[in-house]
Design a protein around this motif. Structure first.
Motif, PDB file in Angstrom:
ATOM      1  N   CYS A 158       0.821  -1.220   0.000  1.00 36.31           N
ATOM      2  CA  CYS A 158       0.000   0.000   0.000  1.00 36.31           C
ATOM      3  C   CYS A 158       0.851   1.264   0.000  1.00 36.31           C
ATOM      4  O   CYS A 158       0.475   2.271  -0.593  1.00 36.31           O
ATOM      5  CB  CYS A 158      -0.939   0.017   1.198  1.00 36.31           C
ATOM      6  N   LYS A 159       1.996   1.218   0.675  1.00 36.76           N
ATOM      7  CA  LYS A 159       2.866   2.398   0.677  1.00 36.76           C
ATOM      8  C   LYS A 159       3.291   2.715  -0.748  1.00 36.76           C
ATOM      9  O   LYS A 159       3.317   3.861  -1.160  1.00 36.76           O
ATOM     10  CB  LYS A 159       4.098   2.145   1.550  1.00 36.76           C
ATOM     11  N   GLU A 160       3.620   1.681  -1.497  1.00 44.06           N
ATOM     12  CA  GLU A 160       4.051   1.916  -2.877  1.00 44.06           C
ATOM     13  C   GLU A 160       2.882   2.320  -3.767  1.00 44.06           C
ATOM     14  O   GLU A 160       3.029   3.139  -4.668  1.00 44.06           O
ATOM     15  CB  GLU A 160       4.765   0.671  -3.410  1.00 44.06           C
ATOM     16  N   GLU A 161       1.715   1.759  -3.477  1.00 40.97           N
ATOM     17  CA  GLU A 161       0.536   2.120  -4.293  1.00 40.97           C
ATOM     18  C   GLU A 161       0.216   3.612  -4.166  1.00 40.97           C
ATOM     19  O   GLU A 161      -0.290   4.226  -5.105  1.00 40.97           O
ATOM     20  CB  GLU A 161      -0.698   1.294  -3.905  1.00 40.97           C
ATOM     21  N   ASN A 162       0.485   4.180  -3.005  1.00 37.67           N
ATOM     22  CA  ASN A 162       0.227   5.609  -2.846  1.00 37.67           C
ATOM     23  C   ASN A 162       1.079   6.433  -3.798  1.00 37.67           C
ATOM     24  O   ASN A 162       0.619   7.416  -4.366  1.00 37.67           O
ATOM     25  CB  ASN A 162       0.492   6.035  -1.403  1.00 37.67           C
ATOM     26  N   PHE A 163       2.323   6.007  -3.962  1.00 32.66           N
ATOM     27  CA  PHE A 163       3.190   6.680  -4.923  1.00 32.66           C
ATOM     28  C   PHE A 163       2.648   6.492  -6.348  1.00 32.66           C
ATOM     29  O   PHE A 163       2.594   7.431  -7.146  1.00 32.66           O
ATOM     30  CB  PHE A 163       4.629   6.146  -4.753  1.00 32.66           C
ATOM     31  N   HIS A 164       2.172   5.299  -6.662  1.00 29.86           N
ATOM     32  CA  HIS A 164       1.617   5.035  -8.002  1.00 29.86           C
ATOM     33  C   HIS A 164       0.409   5.932  -8.274  1.00 29.86           C
ATOM     34  O   HIS A 164       0.231   6.449  -9.369  1.00 29.86           O
ATOM     35  CB  HIS A 164       1.182   3.568  -8.134  1.00 29.86           C
ATOM     36  N   HIS A 165      -0.425   6.047  -7.253  1.00 26.24           N
ATOM     37  CA  HIS A 165      -1.645   6.839  -7.371  1.00 26.24           C
ATOM     38  C   HIS A 165      -1.293   8.300  -7.646  1.00 26.24           C
ATOM     39  O   HIS A 165      -1.827   8.931  -8.552  1.00 26.24           O
ATOM     40  CB  HIS A 165      -2.428   6.695  -6.054  1.00 26.24           C
ATOM     41  N   LYS A 166      -0.323   8.821  -6.892  1.00 21.36           N
ATOM     42  CA  LYS A 166       0.057  10.229  -7.047  1.00 21.36           C
ATOM     43  C   LYS A 166       0.696  10.490  -8.402  1.00 21.36           C
ATOM     44  O   LYS A 166       0.446  11.517  -9.021  1.00 21.36           O
ATOM     45  CB  LYS A 166       1.023  10.643  -5.934  1.00 21.36           C
ATOM     46  N   GLN A 167       1.548   9.544  -8.868  1.00 18.66           N
ATOM     47  CA  GLN A 167       2.193   9.804 -10.159  1.00 18.66           C
ATOM     48  C   GLN A 167       1.152   9.829 -11.271  1.00 18.66           C
ATOM     49  O   GLN A 167       1.242  10.629 -12.198  1.00 18.66           O
ATOM     50  CB  GLN A 167       3.359   8.838 -10.443  1.00 18.66           C
ATOM     51  N   GLY A 168       0.114   8.998 -11.171  1.00 19.03           N
ATOM     52  CA  GLY A 168      -0.936   9.003 -12.195  1.00 19.03           C
ATOM     53  C   GLY A 168      -1.716  10.309 -12.175  1.00 19.03           C
ATOM     54  O   GLY A 168      -1.966  10.919 -13.219  1.00 19.03           O
ATOM     55  N   TYR A 169      -2.052  10.745 -10.969  1.00 20.77           N
ATOM     56  CA  TYR A 169      -2.833  11.981 -10.827  1.00 20.77           C
ATOM     57  C   TYR A 169      -2.020  13.170 -11.329  1.00 20.77           C
ATOM     58  O   TYR A 169      -2.547  14.068 -11.982  1.00 20.77           O
ATOM     59  CB  TYR A 169      -3.215  12.162  -9.356  1.00 20.77           C
ATOM     60  N   GLU A 170      -0.723  13.141 -11.069  1.00 18.05           N
ATOM     61  CA  GLU A 170       0.137  14.243 -11.510  1.00 18.05           C
ATOM     62  C   GLU A 170       0.223  14.306 -13.035  1.00 18.05           C
ATOM     63  O   GLU A 170       0.233  15.385 -13.623  1.00 18.05           O
ATOM     64  CB  GLU A 170       1.542  14.095 -10.895  1.00 18.05           C
ATOM     65  N   ILE A 171       0.269  13.133 -13.686  1.00 16.48           N
ATOM     66  CA  ILE A 171       0.284  13.111 -15.161  1.00 16.48           C
ATOM     67  C   ILE A 171      -0.988  13.786 -15.687  1.00 16.48           C
ATOM     68  O   ILE A 171      -0.941  14.648 -16.566  1.00 16.48           O
ATOM     69  CB  ILE A 171       0.386  11.656 -15.687  1.00 16.48           C
ATOM     70  N   LEU A 172      -2.136  13.420 -15.113  1.00 13.75           N
ATOM     71  CA  LEU A 172      -3.404  13.976 -15.595  1.00 13.75           C
ATOM     72  C   LEU A 172      -3.515  15.461 -15.275  1.00 13.75           C
ATOM     73  O   LEU A 172      -3.969  16.257 -16.107  1.00 13.75           O
ATOM     74  CB  LEU A 172      -4.582  13.216 -14.985  1.00 13.75           C
ATOM     75  N   ALA A 173      -3.085  15.848 -14.072  1.00  9.76           N
ATOM     76  CA  ALA A 173      -3.154  17.264 -13.686  1.00  9.76           C
ATOM     77  C   ALA A 173      -2.303  18.097 -14.643  1.00  9.76           C
ATOM     78  O   ALA A 173      -2.705  19.194 -15.060  1.00  9.76           O
ATOM     79  CB  ALA A 173      -2.678  17.442 -12.245  1.00  9.76           C
ATOM     80  N   THR A 174      -1.140  17.581 -15.025  1.00 10.65           N
ATOM     81  CA  THR A 174      -0.259  18.301 -15.956  1.00 10.65           C
ATOM     82  C   THR A 174      -0.924  18.420 -17.326  1.00 10.65           C
ATOM     83  O   THR A 174      -0.940  19.495 -17.925  1.00 10.65           O
ATOM     84  CB  THR A 174       1.100  17.557 -16.077  1.00 10.65           C
ATOM     85  N   LEU A 175      -1.492  17.315 -17.806  1.00  8.71           N
ATOM     86  CA  LEU A 175      -2.165  17.357 -19.113  1.00  8.71           C
ATOM     87  C   LEU A 175      -3.340  18.340 -19.086  1.00  8.71           C
ATOM     88  O   LEU A 175      -3.592  19.053 -20.063  1.00  8.71           O
ATOM     89  CB  LEU A 175      -2.665  15.967 -19.516  1.00  8.71           C
ATOM     90  N   MET A 176      -4.051  18.386 -17.976  1.00  2.18           N
ATOM     91  CA  MET A 176      -5.231  19.263 -17.874  1.00  2.18           C
ATOM     92  C   MET A 176      -4.842  20.748 -17.828  1.00  2.18           C
ATOM     93  O   MET A 176      -5.682  21.613 -18.038  1.00  2.18           O
ATOM     94  CB  MET A 176      -6.089  18.894 -16.661  1.00  2.18           C
ATOM     95  N   LYS A 177      -3.570  21.018 -17.552  1.00  5.66           N
ATOM     96  CA  LYS A 177      -3.100  22.409 -17.597  1.00  5.66           C
ATOM     97  C   LYS A 177      -2.494  22.735 -18.966  1.00  5.66           C
ATOM     98  O   LYS A 177      -1.949  23.807 -19.183  1.00  5.66           O
ATOM     99  CB  LYS A 177      -2.044  22.632 -16.502  1.00  5.66           C
ATOM    100  N   GLY A 178      -2.521  21.748 -19.859  1.00 11.82           N
ATOM    101  CA  GLY A 178      -1.836  21.910 -21.141  1.00 11.82           C
ATOM    102  C   GLY A 178      -2.712  22.456 -22.248  1.00 11.82           C
ATOM    103  O   GLY A 178      -3.647  23.218 -22.008  1.00 11.82           O
ATOM    104  N   THR A 179      -2.415  22.046 -23.479  1.00 10.86           N
ATOM    105  CA  THR A 179      -3.133  22.526 -24.668  1.00 10.86           C
ATOM    106  C   THR A 179      -4.525  21.871 -24.737  1.00 10.86           C
ATOM    107  O   THR A 179      -4.767  20.865 -24.059  1.00 10.86           O
ATOM    108  CB  THR A 179      -2.365  22.113 -25.938  1.00 10.86           C
ATOM    109  N   PRO A 180      -5.417  22.403 -25.589  1.00 12.58           N
ATOM    110  CA  PRO A 180      -6.736  21.757 -25.745  1.00 12.58           C
ATOM    111  C   PRO A 180      -6.586  20.285 -26.152  1.00 12.58           C
ATOM    112  O   PRO A 180      -7.362  19.434 -25.694  1.00 12.58           O
ATOM    113  CB  PRO A 180      -7.403  22.576 -26.861  1.00 12.58           C
ATOM    114  N   GLU A 181      -5.593  19.974 -26.971  1.00 10.92           N
ATOM    115  CA  GLU A 181      -5.392  18.578 -27.395  1.00 10.92           C
ATOM    116  C   GLU A 181      -5.018  17.703 -26.200  1.00 10.92           C
ATOM    117  O   GLU A 181      -5.472  16.566 -26.078  1.00 10.92           O
ATOM    118  CB  GLU A 181      -4.277  18.466 -28.458  1.00 10.92           C
TER     119      GLU A 181
END
Ligand code: FE2
Ligand code: FE2
Length: 316
Positions: A158-181
């Motif tokens: 579970c400790k490692e899964e928390n890191f997995h969860h955050k890295q996924g959310y960070e990828i999406l958060a970055t994309l959502m701040k990006g271009t319309p595409e």
């Protein structure tokens, strides 16, 4: 029919469980408890290992060196999770070879989610956020389960899964701040992964034949529906935070229940996928078989080395 001694042993076993004691490998346990755990843990271990495939697919195409390192570490973690859980399952009297043979022969199940394809980079975000997010909800509870070796493996995992969860959310958060595409790519990915992620908790309890027994033995602590609800309740605000829309027109907060209401899950799709008819079932097994065959020399070399070492010890 159980003999009187067996009935007595089962009664004591249940008393230990009710008191919250953990059951260890050498303790007496009902044969059915052992079988159910082998089934659950085996499926879990297979899911960790098969789960490496959809993401492994993107390691060479990660958009930067940092993303590549993170994804590589994440996929490697999943291999480690598989290893812990296979080892934990071996304490119940089944060998890893036997479990792998069942997987490669197509007889063992693994999580339905890994039979969906990863079509874009955003899917790596969606898997981390939704699939690992769902895994955390499940596994946090399994960490309090009655079988010691399984519960302890879950704490670390579970400790490692928390890191997995955050890295996924960070990828999406970055994309959502990006271009319309980029935003459209992230949204498309969530449209495809949301419902399969909800299916990861398994069928509704009224259709889940093993649930009552597993709850009584505290192998499971909450029902599939309770865990699914917990996942939805914590995930909806996260989606809103970064501007993603979850693809469910019936999703709405119920003030009275203090939970989100949601639409109907397509269980036909779920059963199709677990019965081998998902988009990637055949590819996943083919890839696992290929890896197993190509890794034969590593297993042989490790065994030869172990034999040599034990020979040296005997000679000494
Ligand atoms: Fe994992
Ligand atoms: Fe994970």
């Amino acid at each position: 029919m159980l003999s009187t001694t067996e009935q007595e042993l089962e009664k004591k076993f249940q008393e230990r469980i009710d008191k919250g004691e953990s059951i260890e490998a050498k303790d007496w346990m009902p044969e059915r408890y052992r079988k159910q755990l082998i089934r659950m843990m085996g499926q879990h271990a297979h899911s960790e290992v098969v789960g490496m495939l959809p993401e492994g697919n993107w390691i060479t195409r990660a958009p930067s060196l940092r993303r590549k390192c993170v994804l590589l570490a994440k996929v490697q973690d999943e291999a480690g999770h598989g290893l812990y859980i296979y080892s934990g399952t071996e304490t119940l009297g089944i060998s890893r070879e036997q479990m792998l043979d069942e997987l490669l022969a197509g007889k063992a199940k693994y999580s339905s989610i890994f039979n969906y394809p990863t079509l874009s980079w955003a899917d790596i975000g969606a898997i981390g956020w939704l699939v690992d997010g769902a895994a955390i909800v499940n596994q946090t509870v399994l960490a309090k389960g009655s079988y010691g070796p399984y519960a302890r493996a879950m704490v670390r995992i579970c400790k490692e899964e928390n890191f997995h969860h955050k890295q996924g959310y960070e990828i999406l958060a970055t994309l959502m701040k990006g271009t319309p595409e980029q935003r459209a790519m992230a949204q498309d990915s969530i449209n495809r992964w949301w419902w399969p992620a909800l299916m990861m908790f398994g069928p509704s309890d009224k259709d889940s034949p093993n649930s009552a027994e597993l709850l009584r033995w505290k192998v499971k602590r909450y029902s599939n529906d309770e865990l699914r609800q917990r996942f939805i309740d914590r995930t909806v605000p996260q989606a809103e935070n970064i501007g993603l829309t979850l693809p469910d027109p019936d999703l709405k907060w119920n003030e009275e229940r203090q939970h989100y209401e949601f639409g109907t899950i397509n269980w036909n799709e779920f059963y199709e996928v677990i019965n081998g008819n998902g988009i990637c079932n055949k590819d996943r097994l083919k890839a696992r078989r290929k890896a197993h065959e190509e890794g034969a020399w590593v297993r042989e070399a490790a065994n030869a080395y172990a034999r040599k070492k034990s020979g040296e010890t005997i000679a000494a």
